[in-house]
Design a protein around this motif. Structure first.
Motif, short mmCIF file in Angstrom:
data_model
loop_
_atom_site.label_atom_id
_atom_site.label_comp_id
_atom_site.label_asym_id
_atom_site.label_seq_id
_atom_site.Cartn_x
_atom_site.Cartn_y
_atom_site.Cartn_z
N VAL A 219 0.86 -1.19 0.00
CA VAL A 219 0.00 0.00 0.00
C VAL A 219 0.90 1.23 0.00
CG1 VAL A 219 -1.79 1.30 1.21
CG2 VAL A 219 -1.82 -1.21 1.27
N MET A 220 0.82 2.04 -1.06
CA MET A 220 1.65 3.24 -1.18
C MET A 220 0.87 4.35 -1.88
SD MET A 220 5.25 1.55 -2.46
CE MET A 220 5.77 -0.06 -1.83
N ASP A 221 0.91 5.54 -1.31
CA ASP A 221 0.25 6.68 -1.93
C ASP A 221 1.04 7.19 -3.13
OD1 ASP A 221 -1.16 8.93 -2.55
OD2 ASP A 221 -0.64 10.04 -0.75
N CYS A 222 2.36 7.12 -3.06
CA CYS A 222 3.25 7.58 -4.15
C CYS A 222 2.95 9.02 -4.55
CB CYS A 222 3.10 6.66 -5.37
SG CYS A 222 3.50 4.93 -5.06
N GLY A 223 2.71 9.88 -3.57
CA GLY A 223 2.36 11.26 -3.85
C GLY A 223 3.53 12.16 -4.15
N TYR A 224 4.74 11.68 -3.85
CA TYR A 224 5.94 12.47 -4.15
C TYR A 224 7.14 11.53 -4.11
CZ TYR A 224 6.86 12.21 0.85
OH TYR A 224 7.10 11.75 2.12
N GLY A 225 8.25 12.01 -4.62
CA GLY A 225 9.45 11.20 -4.59
C GLY A 225 10.38 11.51 -5.73
N ILE A 226 11.21 10.55 -6.07
CA ILE A 226 12.17 10.67 -7.17
C ILE A 226 11.91 9.56 -8.17
CG2 ILE A 226 14.60 10.68 -7.84
CD1 ILE A 226 13.93 13.03 -6.11
N LYS A 227 11.76 9.93 -9.43
CA LYS A 227 11.67 8.95 -10.51
C LYS A 227 13.06 8.81 -11.14
CE LYS A 227 7.25 7.89 -10.64
NZ LYS A 227 6.78 6.51 -10.35
#
Length: 274
Positions: A219-227
């Motif tokens: 379960v991950m929102d993945c609302g921000y980060g690094i691609k």
């Protein structure tokens, strides 16, 4: 009876050993992780009550019980919220799930200097600007997002079903896990959603990797980060991204940025030049 809540709890129970939970393990174990009675003890509920939670009877779970289970299972904040939605379903969150993006939102995406997209709750691309298309849409017409939904690009579908899908990403294993985690997160927000169900059903049928990851219940929102990408034209680049939910919809604007003066910024300029 198998329920989404029960499957999620069992997957998290299996991921924690008695030793990690501070318990002494006695005897051989047929399955990994905590037994039901051990988790019930750690969460401060009766084994009978916890068994009902795993099997079906979950609508009366209190906030205190949900919070205790989350602590005992060492859930992340996203997993904790997902558990609450599964244990106390209240229907789909507000906002239409099958509408065109607002013209003003599309105009903002078009005006953004870096790569930008609008995606829906199932990661169908509803709009992208030129750089967004050059980043993710190689081989696709620029106007593809404006077609009917079955013909719109879906970044998760492409990753798992297209032969070259994973090749864009430096870490395809981690990327695949994140994509499945996002669909699990979204399914908790949009229970019984037809668009999501059709997508997940197709992916489970056609991709052994997706089916394996889906069964793990990430379960991950993945609302921000690094691609971290390996673009076929420009090569390696690391792009920061932010995904912002558009009010009264289940859509997200996703904006990408390279650090000025970095090799990634130079690579993004090569993408822009085509």
């Amino acid at each position: 009876m198998t329920t989404e809540l029960g499957e999620f709890l069992r997957s998290r129970r299996a991921a924690i050993s008695p030793e990690e939970a501070g318990l002494v393990s006695y005897g051989a174990r047929r399955v990994p992780g905590l037994r039901r009675e051990e988790l019930a003890m750690l969460a401060g509920v009766s084994p009978t009550y916890y068994t009902r939670l795993e099997q079906a009877d979950h609508h009366n779970a209190s906030d205190a019980v949900i919070d205790s289970l989350a602590r005992a299972l060492r859930l992340s904040a996203e997993e904790h919220d997902h558990l609450r939605r599964l244990a106390r379903p209240v229907g789909t969150v507000s906002g239409s799930r099958d509408v065109e993006p607002r013209p003003a939102a599309v105009a903002m995406v078009m005006d953004y200097p870096g790569p930008a997209l609008i995606v829906d709750h199932a990661n169908y691309v509803l709009a992208w600007n030129d750089l967004g298309h050059r980043l993710y849409g190689h081989g696709l017409d620029f106007d593809a997002p404006y077609a009917d939904r079955p013909h719109r690009p879906n970044l998760i579908r492409r990753f798992f079903l297209e032969p070259d899908g994973p090749e864009l990403f430096v870490d395809p294993e981690g990327t695949g896990l994140q994509m499945v985690g996002f669909l699990r997160y979204s399914s908790g927000l949009h229970p019984d959603d037809h668009i999501l169900s059709c997508l997940v059903g197709e992916l489970v049928q056609r991709s052994d990797l997706f089916a394996e990851l889906w069964a793990e219940h990430p379960v991950m929102d993945c609302g921000y980060g690094i691609k971290r990408l390996r673009h076929p034209v420009a090569g390696r680049m690391d792009l920061a991204y932010e995904a912002m939910v558009l009010p009264e919809t289940s859509q997200r604007i996703v904006l990408y940025r390279a650090e000025p003066g970095s090799p990634s910024a130079a690579a993004l300029e090569r993408v822009a030049r085509g």
